[in-house]
Write an enzyme that holds these catalytic residues in place. Sequence first.
Site, PDB file in Angstrom:
ATOM      1  N   ASP A 141       0.821  -1.211   0.000  1.00 32.91           N
ATOM      2  CA  ASP A 141       0.000   0.000   0.000  1.00 32.91           C
ATOM      3  C   ASP A 141       0.862   1.271   0.000  1.00 32.91           C
ATOM      4  OD1 ASP A 141      -2.445   1.371   0.075  1.00 32.91           O
ATOM      5  OD2 ASP A 141      -3.277   0.053   1.615  1.00 32.91           O
ATOM      6  N   GLU A 168      -1.041   1.964  -5.085  1.00 32.12           N
ATOM      7  CA  GLU A 168      -0.904   3.414  -4.845  1.00 32.12           C
ATOM      8  C   GLU A 168      -2.063   4.175  -5.471  1.00 32.12           C
ATOM      9  OE1 GLU A 168      -0.791   4.348  -8.120  1.00 32.12           O
ATOM     10  OE2 GLU A 168       0.743   5.896  -7.763  1.00 32.12           O
ATOM     11  N   TRP A 169      -3.168   3.436  -5.736  1.00 31.66           N
ATOM     12  CA  TRP A 169      -4.478   4.013  -6.082  1.00 31.66           C
ATOM     13  C   TRP A 169      -4.482   4.833  -7.383  1.00 31.66           C
ATOM     14  CZ3 TRP A 169      -2.715   6.640  -1.229  1.00 31.66           C
ATOM     15  CH2 TRP A 169      -2.659   5.742  -0.157  1.00 31.66           C
ATOM     16  N   GLY A 170      -3.473   4.619  -8.233  1.00 27.48           N
ATOM     17  CA  GLY A 170      -3.434   5.368  -9.493  1.00 27.48           C
ATOM     18  C   GLY A 170      -2.912   6.774  -9.331  1.00 27.48           C
ATOM     19  N   ASP A 177     -10.098   3.522  -3.717  1.00 28.91           N
ATOM     20  CA  ASP A 177     -10.805   2.380  -3.137  1.00 28.91           C
ATOM     21  C   ASP A 177     -12.232   2.243  -3.668  1.00 28.91           C
ATOM     22  OD1 ASP A 177      -8.531   1.996  -1.715  1.00 28.91           O
ATOM     23  OD2 ASP A 177      -9.467   2.094   0.262  1.00 28.91           O
TER      24      ASP A 177
HETATM   25  C1  GLA Z   1      -6.058   1.178   1.438  1.00 29.26           C
HETATM   26  C2  GLA Z   1      -6.184   0.180   0.299  1.00 29.26           C
HETATM   27  C3  GLA Z   1      -7.299  -0.791   0.613  1.00 29.26           C
HETATM   28  C4  GLA Z   1      -7.000  -1.516   1.916  1.00 29.26           C
HETATM   29  C5  GLA Z   1      -6.800  -0.504   3.031  1.00 29.26           C
HETATM   30  C6  GLA Z   1      -6.299  -1.163   4.298  1.00 29.26           C
HETATM   31  O1  GLA Z   1      -7.164   2.001   1.528  1.00 29.26           O
HETATM   32  O2  GLA Z   1      -6.431   0.844  -0.915  1.00 29.26           O
HETATM   33  O3  GLA Z   1      -7.471  -1.732  -0.435  1.00 29.26           O
HETATM   34  O4  GLA Z   1      -5.843  -2.306   1.755  1.00 29.26           O
HETATM   35  O5  GLA Z   1      -5.852   0.494   2.676  1.00 29.26           O
HETATM   36  O6  GLA Z   1      -6.061  -0.251   5.310  1.00 29.26           O
END
Ligand code: GLA
Length: 392
Positions: free
Chosen positions: A149, A182-184, A204
């Site tokens: 993450d 890293e969510w893009g 997310d």
């Molecule tokens: C981030 C990630 C999620 C999950 C949470 C856990 O938000 O994007 O998929 O792993 O952390 O805390």
Amino acid sequence: MKRLLLTVSILALSTPGSIPALDNGLARTPPMGWNSWNKFGCNVSEALIKEAADAVVSSGMKDAGYQYVVIDDCWQVKRDDSGNIIADSDRFPGGIKAVADYVHSKGLKFGIYSDAGTGTCQNRPGSRGYEFQDARQYAAWGVDYLKYDWCNHGTQNSEASYSIMRDALAKSGRPIVFSLCEWGSTKPWLWAKDVGNLWRSTGDISDLWDAGGKKDDGLGVVQILDLLDGTESYAGPGHWNDPDMLEVGNGGMTTTEYRAHFSMWAILAAPLMAGNDLHSMSSDIHDILTNKEVIAVDQDPMGKQGHRAKRSSDGAEVWSKQMSDGGRAVALLNRGASETKITVDWTDLGYPEHLNATVRDLWQHKNLDSAKGSFSASVPSHGVVMVLIHPK
Ligand code: GLA
């Protein structure tokens, strides 16, 4: 001569092409498995993970291709004086290796979670500065998959930070799928092919069809689809865009919406990580998660990510994915509020109009009449009709 050789080798090392590439040979098709986060959050334990492994087998999901059982955030509590990462001993009384051994004994693979920053998103210890030590520990435990993450990263550079863990995993001596999360935020599709096997391309997911742009609700299925469209050229065997784990079965969408969610992830050649309670799933949810014809679209060995071929203002969309046998998987997706007829023209698929083709419905499991030039179907609101089209 010696000096010449030295100069040549220094030059070779410093050319851009010499950046070490990810070379673990893993995830040749999008990874499939189960992850604890979407349903259980921090409520993870040895019992939960073992029960999940049992259910992956007994539900038939293993037979359908699901392989990795992954503990997400909150398994870890601190480091000891030597810097070793320590699992929560109340929740994991037998330690992580015992869980990994159990998962392996079921013929499945085992995954774990950490963070490239100093702390995870739930403020457990991150791997920053401990990458090689952690990777060695994971290998000793028998970890097969690492989700990594991006919380608490301060001013770290994403590509550099993720590359350290890539190298640490390579040195660990165990093949470990590397899942970047890293969510893009720094467009990982542009750089992560050489770093990880999959990368989250978006923030997310929420258990919602349409989050309607409300920030607190995260991203619904349709928001993620809009963000993924256009990233298709970056995915392929060993390196996948990840639109986040499945919400199928978590209760926030209708069965029709979950069927569409699953279909669209398959069209996107997305990792299929179930995120529901496998023990309490209804037969409808079971049938969605184990639809082998839809899974075969996702797992096609050519590894093409599908794309949106056309859309109309009333929410009717056509998505298509090229298959290795020359066929096309097509999803007629209705984002509108009422049932509507959607047509895919062969020219939307790169086929000539005069082509005769067979059409198989992947949710009805039935061959339909063959078609020439186009195929149309009536599609429920927030639903899909998903077909495989093959030139005759
Ligand atoms: C981030 C990630 C999620 C999950 C949470 C856990 O938000 O994007 O998929 O792993 O952390 O805390």
